[in-house]
Enzyme design. Structure first.
Site, PDB file in Angstrom:
ATOM      1  N   CYS A 141       0.951  -1.173   0.069  1.00  0.00           N
ATOM      2  CA  CYS A 141      -0.085   0.077   0.078  1.00  0.00           C
ATOM      3  C   CYS A 141       0.903   1.057  -0.105  1.00  0.00           C
ATOM      4  O   CYS A 141       1.989   1.161   0.667  1.00  0.00           O
ATOM      5  CB  CYS A 141      -1.060  -0.023   1.278  1.00  0.00           C
ATOM      6  N   ARG A 154       3.556  -0.145  -5.214  1.00  0.00           N
ATOM      7  CA  ARG A 154       3.358  -0.725  -3.867  1.00  0.00           C
ATOM      8  C   ARG A 154       1.985  -1.381  -3.721  1.00  0.00           C
ATOM      9  O   ARG A 154       1.893  -1.941  -2.789  1.00  0.00           O
ATOM     10  CB  ARG A 154       3.523   0.430  -2.785  1.00  0.00           C
ATOM     11  N   TRP A 181      -3.113  -2.468  -1.508  1.00  0.00           N
ATOM     12  CA  TRP A 181      -2.642  -3.750  -1.812  1.00  0.00           C
ATOM     13  C   TRP A 181      -3.264  -4.687  -0.679  1.00  0.00           C
ATOM     14  O   TRP A 181      -3.132  -4.842   0.287  1.00  0.00           O
ATOM     15  CB  TRP A 181      -1.186  -4.379  -1.861  1.00  0.00           C
ATOM     16  N   ASN A 190      -1.061   1.789   5.961  1.00  0.00           N
ATOM     17  CA  ASN A 190      -0.095   0.935   5.274  1.00  0.00           C
ATOM     18  C   ASN A 190       0.328   0.044   6.493  1.00  0.00           C
ATOM     19  O   ASN A 190       0.890   0.616   7.372  1.00  0.00           O
ATOM     20  CB  ASN A 190       1.017   1.408   4.620  1.00  0.00           C
ATOM     21  N   GLY A 191       0.064  -1.182   6.169  1.00  0.00           N
ATOM     22  CA  GLY A 191       0.669  -2.012   7.514  1.00  0.00           C
ATOM     23  C   GLY A 191      -0.337  -3.253   7.790  1.00  0.00           C
ATOM     24  O   GLY A 191      -1.531  -3.358   7.030  1.00  0.00           O
ATOM     25  N   GLU A 219      16.090 -17.654 -11.105  1.00  0.00           N
ATOM     26  CA  GLU A 219      15.635 -16.068 -11.406  1.00  0.00           C
ATOM     27  C   GLU A 219      14.953 -15.920 -12.614  1.00  0.00           C
ATOM     28  O   GLU A 219      13.897 -15.304 -12.671  1.00  0.00           O
ATOM     29  CB  GLU A 219      16.903 -15.133 -11.049  1.00  0.00           C
ATOM     30  N   LYS A 278      11.047 -14.556 -13.055  1.00  0.00           N
ATOM     31  CA  LYS A 278      10.780 -13.363 -13.898  1.00  0.00           C
ATOM     32  C   LYS A 278       9.449 -14.006 -14.939  1.00  0.00           C
ATOM     33  O   LYS A 278       8.571 -13.077 -14.945  1.00  0.00           O
ATOM     34  CB  LYS A 278      11.917 -13.195 -14.601  1.00  0.00           C
ATOM     35  N   GLU A 286       5.894 -14.468 -12.708  1.00  0.00           N
ATOM     36  CA  GLU A 286       5.488 -13.182 -12.314  1.00  0.00           C
ATOM     37  C   GLU A 286       5.158 -12.520 -12.997  1.00  0.00           C
ATOM     38  O   GLU A 286       4.098 -11.469 -12.791  1.00  0.00           O
ATOM     39  CB  GLU A 286       6.254 -12.640 -11.168  1.00  0.00           C
ATOM     40  N   HIS A 294      16.040 -36.374 -11.316  1.00  0.00           N
ATOM     41  CA  HIS A 294      15.522 -37.042  -9.999  1.00  0.00           C
ATOM     42  C   HIS A 294      14.011 -36.585  -9.893  1.00  0.00           C
ATOM     43  O   HIS A 294      13.548 -36.500  -8.778  1.00  0.00           O
ATOM     44  CB  HIS A 294      16.309 -36.323  -8.777  1.00  0.00           C
ATOM     45  N   LYS A 333       5.302  -4.180  -5.278  1.00  0.00           N
ATOM     46  CA  LYS A 333       7.020  -4.068  -5.096  1.00  0.00           C
ATOM     47  C   LYS A 333       7.505  -4.415  -3.917  1.00  0.00           C
ATOM     48  O   LYS A 333       8.524  -5.036  -3.832  1.00  0.00           O
ATOM     49  CB  LYS A 333       7.197  -2.439  -5.647  1.00  0.00           C
TER      50      LYS A 333
HETATM   51  O1  M6R Z   1      12.678  -5.458  -1.812  1.00  0.00           O
HETATM   52  P1  M6R Z   1      12.999  -6.943  -1.847  1.00  0.00           P
HETATM   53  O2  M6R Z   1      14.269  -7.017  -2.631  1.00  0.00           O
HETATM   54  O3  M6R Z   1      13.472  -7.325  -0.222  1.00  0.00           O
HETATM   55  O4  M6R Z   1      11.986  -7.740  -2.341  1.00  0.00           O
HETATM   56  C1  M6R Z   1      12.065  -9.133  -2.347  1.00  0.00           C
HETATM   57  C2  M6R Z   1      11.085  -9.647  -3.131  1.00  0.00           C
HETATM   58  O5  M6R Z   1       9.627  -9.637  -2.818  1.00  0.00           O
HETATM   59  C3  M6R Z   1      11.204  -9.307  -4.582  1.00  0.00           C
HETATM   60  O6  M6R Z   1      12.642  -9.541  -5.145  1.00  0.00           O
HETATM   61  C4  M6R Z   1      10.381  -9.992  -5.671  1.00  0.00           C
HETATM   62  O7  M6R Z   1      10.605 -11.282  -5.737  1.00  0.00           O
HETATM   63  C5  M6R Z   1      10.470  -9.383  -6.870  1.00  0.00           C
HETATM   64  N1  M6R Z   1       9.028  -9.049  -7.448  1.00  0.00           N
HETATM   65  C6  M6R Z   1      10.951 -10.320  -7.892  1.00  0.00           C
HETATM   66  O8  M6R Z   1      11.089  -9.763  -9.051  1.00  0.00           O
END
Ligand code: M6R
Length: 613
Positions: free
Chosen positions: A2, A27, A73, A99-100, A486, A490, A493, A509, A608
């Site tokens: 948020c 956010r 969010w 927010n929280g 990674e 990507k 997501e 395996h 984010k």
């Molecule tokens: O701000 P942070 O690096 O701590 O965030 C960690 C994850 O939430 C963040 O890397 C998330 O996996 C990304 N959306 C990946 O692209």
């Protein structure tokens, strides 16, 4: 998650708030709302993006120089108009944004209901505004006093801003475990979850500490206190100009592509001042100022989440190889809830782009309590993690707006690469000459990435071929194993395709059962070591009719010969391999998501900064 903003000043609040909310949409973006005070309190809120709210508000006459806004969010209650913020009470003379997460909201709500309060939404946040009303009714106190008393009752994380029709000309805010920054400029105040949201003219800021309460007044006064009411002198910091330019999308359709293409410059920024012209000395200040700690450490534990966790695994491979230091990498969310063995001689490194991920923060707190030396690798300056750690290195990637992390990842592994060289030298596990060679290599990265980015068009064609697949496998070995993880993250997501990353040898395996003629298998193979072993994995995949998309060096002929599609990247040493191989994977995900019509910068269900558990 948020985003919250508050404005008080001599201009109309509404356009400032909307502009701020647009910048905070990274956010959370499932609903939004605002409240403006102008004699009476006007609240507008709805599900959907800030743009929807903005369009709706065009038909409203909204003036008033004080207001608050929220982009959500969802945690408690689905994203609908009622659960959107601001929240108010039956009297509709108070408006609050939050927010929280309030962990004890149920218990507080029950007590308030017993006193006659009725609630509209399913949120935990609504309880706060009712509590404020209840306290003001009981003690006839000011808004700031009520906020102070309420903050003592709340458990969990909160950044709140509240305005009241009964006390016009002021805005009161409080925070604990959620970020809040106050921008100050010539009698104007702009409060936000992130300084990025500030209008351009705001060049100074106060970063609120946990349990701070602030009152901003129309006459220009700012009163800061802790939750006992004890006054505090605000520390005003100058902000750099770069925070403004990072927010512009420029010629790009999406932030993600812009941020992918910024990576050569990001590495230059990250290395600046950390490698001298003669490549003699890596200079991460956090390390050279604490050499004894690093020399005495018997173990390093890296805690992180998501992409930052993948960066941590790259770090493990590099640091163990060059510095011969035992490195463990843990999901922060697991570390914090098991009984990890932490010794006071350990170094705990928290990696986080945002510097405010709730699990990483909590893991760090545990490590501190156990007496470990803590080190932050964060992008956002002044973030909670960077403030909490004993030392650290900023990754200098600039603001990353796309939810899918790209340039932040490259900057994290860049810092970890320099760290590996510096620790290797410090612990005398590599010679000066070897350190010099590594430093020279890492300095070549901007040029090599520039060259890698030129394959964009070819990768786009490969995306065209595979974008309708329902599953993908990503395989890599050694330091390219976390790159396979990674790449898979990507893709899933932003395109919502199911994808899994594996250490290539693990395929036999279990995952090999998934392979058939419909399964694209991305093989990350631009390193010299393991080449023959990776080749065996490719053969095993081909034998089961899987489709191979390989990432290989320009000079490769072996793996290319068995691949359905080949992405050639510049030749480089194994040390640099992960820095280069991750780039085509980012580009591939981007184009696949685009072809599937997905919202690349704001994928569904994500935000984010993950500031909740
Ligand atoms: O701000 P942070 O690096 O701590 O965030 C960690 C994850 O939430 C963040 O890397 C998330 O996996 C990304 N959306 C990946 O692209």
């Amino acid at each position: 998650m948020c985003g919250i903003v508050g404005y008080l000043g001599k201009n109309d609040a509404h356009p400032n708030i909307i502009a701020g909310l647009k910048k905070l949409e990274y956010r959370g973006y499932d609903s939004s709302g605002l409240a403006v005070l102008n004699g009476s309190l006007n609240i507008y809120k709805m599900s959907g993006k800030v743009e929807d709210l903005c369009n709706y508000l065009q038909s409203q006459s909204l003036c008033g120089q004080i207001g608050i806004g929220h982009t959500r969010w969802a945690t408690h209650g689905e994203p609908n108009d009622i659960n959107a913020h601001p929240h108010t009470t039956r009297r509709k003379d108070l408006a609050l944004i939050h927010n929280g997460i309030i962990e004890n909201y149920k218990e507080l709500k029950e007590k308030l209901e017993a006193k006659g309060h009725s609630f509209d939404s399913e949120t935990d946040s609504e309880v706060i505004v009712h509590l404020i009303e209840d306290i003001q009714d009981t003690y006839s106190c000011s808004l700031e006093k009520a906020v102070q008393m309420v903050s003592k009752k709340l458990e969990g994380a909160f950044a709140i801003i509240v305005i009241s029709q009964q006390e016009p000309g002021k805005l009161v805010a409080a925070k604990r475990n959620s970020p809040l920054v106050i921008g100050v400029d010539d009698g104007e105040f702009f409060l936000a979850s992130d300084k990025l949201a500030f209008p351009r003219r705001f060049k100074k800021a106060i970063f609120m500490e946990d349990n701070d309460i602030v009152t901003c007044k129309q006459n220009g006064d700012l009163i800061l206190s802790d939750w006992t009411g004890k006054l505090k002198a605000p520390i005003i910091q100058e902000l750099g100009d770069h925070i403004i330019n990072d927010y512009e999308k420029g010629e790009y359709e999406h932030f993600m592509l812009k941020e992918i293409e910024e990576q050569p410059q990001v590495i230059k920024n990250c290395l600046q001042g950390r490698i001298d012209v003669n490549y003699l000395e890596p200079k991460l200040r956090g390390i050279y100022e604490n050499e004894v700690k690093f020399l005495q450490a018997s173990k390093m534990t890296i805690v992180a989440c998501g992409t930052s966790w993948h960066a941590g695994i790259v770090g493990k491979y590099l640091i163990e190889k060059l510095a011969k230091l035992n490195v463990e990498v843990d999901y922060a969310s697991e570390f914090r809830y098991r009984d990890p063995i932490i010794n006071s001689s350990d170094i705990v490194v928290a990696i986080s782009q945002s510097g405010e991920t709730a699990d990483t923060l909590a893991a760090l707190k545990m490590a501190k309590e156990a007496g470990a030396f803590t080190y932050g690798v964060c992008n956002v300056e002044g973030s909670a993690i960077s403030r909490m750690t004993d030392a650290g290195s900023y990754t200098c990637a600039g603001a990353e707006i796309g939810v899918a992390s790209t340039k932040a990842f490259i900057s994290q592994i860049c810092v970890l690469g320099v760290m590996a060289i510096q620790l290797g030298l410090l612990k005398r596990k590599i010679t000066r000459e070897e350190a010099r060679e590594y430093l020279q290599e890492i300095s070549q990265l901007p040029g090599l990435i520039e060259k890698t980015l030129k394959s964009k068009g070819d990768i786009q064609k490969i995306a065209q071929k595979y974008f309708s697949a329902s599953d993908f496998l990503y395989l890599g070995r050694g330091v390219n194993f976390p790159i396979a993880l990674e790449g898979a993250l990507k893709l899933k997501e932003i395109s919502y395709i199911h994808a899994e990353g594996y250490a290539a040898a693990e395929m036999k395996h279990g995952p090999i059962a998934l392979i058939d003629e419909n399964m694209p298998v991305v093989v990350v193979a631009n390193q010299e070591s393991y080449k023959d072993k990776i080749f065996s994995s490719v053969k095993e995949t081909k034998a089961r009719k899987g489709k191979i998309i390989s990432i290989v060096k320009e000079s490769d002929t072996l793996i290319s010969s068995e691949s359905d599609d080949v992405i050639k990247v510049p030749n480089c040493s194994d040390f640099l391999a992960p820095f280069i191989s991750v780039i085509p994977l980012q580009i591939l995900s981007y184009y696949i998501a685009l072809l599937r019509g997905c919202n690349v910068d704001q994928p569904r269900n994500l935000a984010k900064s993950v500031t909740v558990e």
